[in-house]
Design an enzyme around this catalytic site. Structure first.
Site, short mmCIF file in Angstrom:
data_model
loop_
_atom_site.label_atom_id
_atom_site.label_comp_id
_atom_site.label_asym_id
_atom_site.label_seq_id
_atom_site.Cartn_x
_atom_site.Cartn_y
_atom_site.Cartn_z
N SER A 43 0.86 -1.20 0.00
CA SER A 43 0.00 0.00 0.00
C SER A 43 0.89 1.24 0.00
O SER A 43 2.08 1.17 0.33
CB SER A 43 -0.84 -0.01 1.28
OG SER A 43 -1.57 1.17 1.42
N TYR A 81 -1.81 -0.74 10.81
CA TYR A 81 -2.02 -1.08 9.38
C TYR A 81 -0.75 -0.77 8.58
O TYR A 81 -0.28 -1.60 7.80
CB TYR A 81 -3.21 -0.31 8.83
CG TYR A 81 -3.50 -0.59 7.36
CD1 TYR A 81 -3.98 -1.83 6.96
CD2 TYR A 81 -3.28 0.37 6.38
CE1 TYR A 81 -4.24 -2.10 5.61
CE2 TYR A 81 -3.53 0.11 5.04
CZ TYR A 81 -4.01 -1.12 4.66
OH TYR A 81 -4.25 -1.39 3.33
P1 NDP Z 1 -11.90 -5.48 0.29
O1 NDP Z 1 -12.35 -5.35 1.70
O2 NDP Z 1 -12.89 -5.17 -0.79
O3 NDP Z 1 -11.30 -6.93 0.04
C1 NDP Z 1 -10.57 -7.62 1.00
C2 NDP Z 1 -10.58 -9.09 0.64
O4 NDP Z 1 -9.82 -9.81 1.61
C3 NDP Z 1 -11.97 -9.68 0.61
O5 NDP Z 1 -12.09 -10.52 -0.51
C4 NDP Z 1 -12.03 -10.51 1.90
O6 NDP Z 1 -12.86 -11.64 1.67
C5 NDP Z 1 -10.57 -10.93 2.04
N1 NDP Z 1 -10.22 -11.31 3.39
C6 NDP Z 1 -10.26 -10.58 4.52
N2 NDP Z 1 -9.89 -11.31 5.57
C7 NDP Z 1 -9.60 -12.55 5.10
C8 NDP Z 1 -9.19 -13.77 5.69
N3 NDP Z 1 -8.97 -13.88 7.01
N4 NDP Z 1 -9.00 -14.84 4.90
C9 NDP Z 1 -9.23 -14.77 3.57
N5 NDP Z 1 -9.62 -13.64 2.96
C10 NDP Z 1 -9.82 -12.56 3.72
O7 NDP Z 1 -10.63 -4.53 0.18
P2 NDP Z 1 -9.54 -4.30 -0.97
O8 NDP Z 1 -9.90 -4.97 -2.22
O9 NDP Z 1 -9.27 -2.86 -0.99
O10 NDP Z 1 -8.28 -5.00 -0.31
C11 NDP Z 1 -7.38 -5.87 -0.98
C12 NDP Z 1 -5.96 -5.58 -0.55
O11 NDP Z 1 -5.58 -4.30 -1.05
C13 NDP Z 1 -5.74 -5.54 0.96
O12 NDP Z 1 -4.52 -6.19 1.27
C14 NDP Z 1 -5.62 -4.05 1.24
O13 NDP Z 1 -4.85 -3.79 2.40
C15 NDP Z 1 -4.92 -3.59 -0.03
N6 NDP Z 1 -5.01 -2.16 -0.31
C16 NDP Z 1 -6.23 -1.58 -0.52
C17 NDP Z 1 -6.31 -0.21 -0.73
C18 NDP Z 1 -7.61 0.49 -0.89
O14 NDP Z 1 -7.63 1.73 -0.83
N7 NDP Z 1 -8.71 -0.19 -1.12
C19 NDP Z 1 -5.09 0.62 -0.79
C20 NDP Z 1 -3.87 -0.11 -0.58
C21 NDP Z 1 -3.85 -1.45 -0.36
P3 NDP Z 1 -13.77 -12.39 2.74
O15 NDP Z 1 -14.31 -11.36 3.69
O16 NDP Z 1 -14.82 -13.03 1.89
O17 NDP Z 1 -12.87 -13.40 3.38
#
Ligand code: NDP
Length: 245
Positions: A142, A155
């Site tokens: 990130s 975070y």
């Molecule tokens: P979302 O919340 O839309 O997606 C997060 C995903 O992670 C979901 O599919 C969720 O699925 C999954 N997840 C969470 N916990 C678990 C777990 N214990 N086991 C398996 N899967 C898990 O957010 P983003 O798409 O934004 O996030 C994706 C990545 O991008 C993250 O690492 C985030 O830190 C990073 N990121 C995002 C930014 C943003 O602004 N959006 C900026 C920089 C980085 P489910 O709940 O079904 O398990």
């Protein structure tokens, strides 16, 4: 034909946001996908959508904090597709809060998912990739892995860790296996929905007014994958044009 065509790709956190957008984009380019997350209804719908559009995808229910489940994900991918070309360690959470709020349980979960989940993902695929002398591990860090802001101590700590682990991995196994860090700024996903601290939630909602679509990150990931084998895109840092942080 796209360099992505025929590649076997695992995506964790594929049930929403960046993971979902990446799955759709890579499927369009002919990748064979293994999608992982905890919410089965979302994964089921996504796989159906990809298949209806002529793509190849399957899913596994995986909690990335459970090493055995992440290993089973890699094993099932090998069984179905015969190889693992790309592992995208994308699952993550961002429950922002100031340290003095003492939300210790959230700190634990953030570390377990954002750091240990990535390490389990690496452990699950590395032996197969080393055996094949080929592979590509893509870890989602990130802008918060480059800059620390109040409310983001834990975070940001996890995202700095993802960058450090990725750079270590590259130096250790980089001869045949590629390693890419993707560091996005504000992207419109479900990520901010789970912030329980009211002040942090308000701050995030303000920053995210300028958020860009998850397809921007998917394009960056596709760019890293589609390079020839001898070209390793080590990091892509991307932000909304209007983002200062
Ligand atoms: P979302 O919340 O839309 O997606 C997060 C995903 O992670 C979901 O599919 C969720 O699925 C999954 N997840 C969470 N916990 C678990 C777990 N214990 N086991 C398996 N899967 C898990 O957010 P983003 O798409 O934004 O996030 C994706 C990545 O991008 C993250 O690492 C985030 O830190 C990073 N990121 C995002 C930014 C943003 O602004 N959006 C900026 C920089 C980085 P489910 O709940 O079904 O398990």
């Amino acid at each position: 034909m796209s360099q992505i065509s025929g590649k076997s790709v695992i995506i964790t956190g594929a049930s929403s946001g960046i993971g979902e957008a990446t799955a759709k984009m890579l499927a369009e380019q002919g990748a064979k996908l293994m999608l992982a997350a905890r919410r089965e209804d979302k994964l089921d719908k996504l796989v159906a959508e990809i298949e209806a559009a002529g793509g190849t995808a399957a899913y596994q229910i995986v909690d990335v904090t459970k090493q055995s489940q992440v290993q089973a994900l890699a094993d099932e991918t090998l069984k179905q597709y015969g190889k693992i070309d790309v592992m995208i360690n994308n699952a993550g959470i961002m429950p922002l809060s100031r340290l003095d709020q003492l939300l210790v349980e959230e700190w634990e979960r953030t570390i377990d998912i954002n750091i240990k989940g990535v390490l389990y993902g690496i452990a699950a695929v590395l032996p197969a990739m080393q055996k094949a002398n080929s592979g590509h591990i893509i870890n989602i860090s990130s802008v918060a892995g480059h800059a620390v802001f109040p409310g983001g101590a834990v975070y940001c700590g996890t995202k700095y860790a993802v960058r450090a682990i990725s750079e270590g991995l590259r130096k250790e196994i980089g001869k045949d296996i590629r390693c890419t860090i993707i560091s996005p700024g504000a992207v419109a996903t479900e990520l901010t929905n789970h912030i329980t601290d009211e002040t942090a939630s308000k701050g995030a909602n303000q920053l995210y007014e300028i958020a860009i679509g998850a397809d921007a990150v998917a394009r960056a990931i596709a760019y890293a994958i589609e390079q020839p084998k001898e070209v390793d895109i080590n990091e892509i840092l991307l932000r909304p044009t209007a983002q200062e942080l």
